[in-house]
Scaffold this motif. Structure first.
Motif, PDB file in Angstrom:
ATOM      1  N   ASN A 130       0.846  -1.191   0.000  1.00  0.00           N
ATOM      2  CA  ASN A 130       0.000   0.000   0.000  1.00  0.00           C
ATOM      3  C   ASN A 130       0.884   1.244   0.000  1.00  0.00           C
ATOM      4  OD1 ASN A 130      -1.868   2.131   0.812  1.00  0.00           O
ATOM      5  ND2 ASN A 130      -3.281   0.444   1.243  1.00  0.00           N
ATOM      6  N   ASN A 151      -7.340  -0.169  -3.075  1.00  0.00           N
ATOM      7  CA  ASN A 151      -7.664  -0.958  -1.889  1.00  0.00           C
ATOM      8  C   ASN A 151      -7.944  -0.005  -0.731  1.00  0.00           C
ATOM      9  OD1 ASN A 151      -7.991  -2.975  -0.007  1.00  0.00           O
ATOM     10  ND2 ASN A 151      -5.804  -3.417   0.190  1.00  0.00           N
ATOM     11  N   GLU A 156      -2.575   0.623  -4.261  1.00  0.00           N
ATOM     12  CA  GLU A 156      -1.715  -0.465  -3.789  1.00  0.00           C
ATOM     13  C   GLU A 156      -0.968  -1.074  -4.977  1.00  0.00           C
ATOM     14  OE1 GLU A 156      -2.110  -4.898  -1.756  1.00  0.00           O
ATOM     15  OE2 GLU A 156      -3.612  -3.356  -1.316  1.00  0.00           O
TER      16      GLU A 156
END
Length: 325
Positions: A130, A151, A156
């Protein structure tokens, strides 16, 4: 405060300083100094004191001073340094252990961002995970063909991507992305390129050799010399032990094939006349080995007996009569 004076006076002062160092020190590191800041250089100088001195300067000035020193002192060995003065380099004069000084210099590397136009000294790989960036920043990743997904409202990276290869120049997109990801991929410091010691010049990798490595190299060289000496019939100190052993074998073979004898051959002849003596000589060793095997074989049996007795105690002596119930 730096030295204040005319250009000629500064050159004379520099010549005097470098010549004095060449007189005092016999060990010199030739270091590459690209992208090393003044604060970092001060830390290096402070860390290497008092056994070492760092001296930087223009290549033309350093070459001039070295030539002047060679002419004044007649020390032609220092001229080997002239060919090493290529690029942004400097000298570390030291009286300490070369390996320890090199390790001390390596401590002062600092991280640096990837600036536009900079030549990458190493491969730069963007790790997966991330990034913390909002979805509006996906354009950076798309331009660089980095696979991503959204995400929980952030971008990410799906898989690791080799962003920059060694020797490539850093582009604006790569620099912007690494800056956004807060990645400082490069580290800079003094890089030791060559080592000068009393006229000899060698690479810094030689300092990694241990006593065992040196002994292995020496033994390999001795074996090679001995093999060549034996093959050509030219005696040397390396081949002398082998020549003596080979001569003894030849004399022993003649003694066994004829009636001629000497004290060292008598015992061999006795063994050949009565082979049972071979068994007698090897008897103690064979007996000891056999006893160890018997002890090892007996140990599991004793453990089995102990386990059987424990099981009987648990069954109350009924031997598993009630197992079917």
């Amino acid at each position: 405060m730096g030295f204040k004076g005319t250009k000629a006076e500064k050159k004379a002062a520099y010549d005097k300083k470098l010549c004095a160092l060449l007189d005092e020190y016999t060990q010199v590191f030739v270091c590459h100094a690209d992208n090393v800041g003044s604060t970092q250089m001060q830390n290096i100088r402070r860390g290497l004191r008092p056994d070492s001195v760092v001296l930087m300067g223009k290549n033309t000035m350093m070459k001039r001073s070295i030539k002047i020193h060679a002419e004044k002192t007649g020390n032609k060995d220092v001229l080997a340094l002239l060919d090493l003065l290529v690029g942004n380099v400097g000298f570390i004069f030291t009286k300490g252990d070369l390996k320890e000084v090199r390790e001390e210099v390596a401590k002062y590397k600092v991280g640096a961002p990837a600036r536009v136009g900079l030549v990458a000294p190493i491969d730069v790989v963007v790790p997966p995970g991330n990034t913390g960036l909002d979805p509006s920043q996906t354009s950076f990743f798309q331009v660089l063909n980095i696979p991503t997904k959204i995400n929980k409202g952030t971008v990410e990276i799906i898989a690791p991507v080799e962003l920059i290869k060694t020797g490539q120049k850093v582009g604006s997109s790569e620099a912007a992305l690494l800056s956004k990801l807060n990645i400082r991929p490069f580290s800079y410091g003094l890089i030791i390129q060559r080592v000068y010691e009393s006229g000899a010049v060698f690479g810094p990798e030689v300092l990694d050799l241990t006593d065992d490595d040196l002994m292995e190299k020496v033994m390999q060289a001795i074996s090679t010399v001995a093999a060549i000496s034996l093959a050509t019939g030219y005696p040397t100190l390396a081949s002398l032990p082998h020549s003596i052993v080979n001569a003894y074998r030849n004399v022993l073979a003649i003694a066994l094939a004829t009636d001629y004898s000497f004290p060292q051959a008598e015992s061999i002849k006795e063994y050949l006349k009565d082979p049972s003596k071979f068994a007698a000589a090897a008897g103690p060793a064979v007996t000891a080995a056999a006893e160890k095997k018997e002890e090892a074989a007996a140990a599991p049996k004793e453990e089995d007996k102990k386990e059987d007795s424990e099981e009987e105690e648990e069954d109350g002596g009924f031997g598993g009569l009630f197992d079917d119930f």
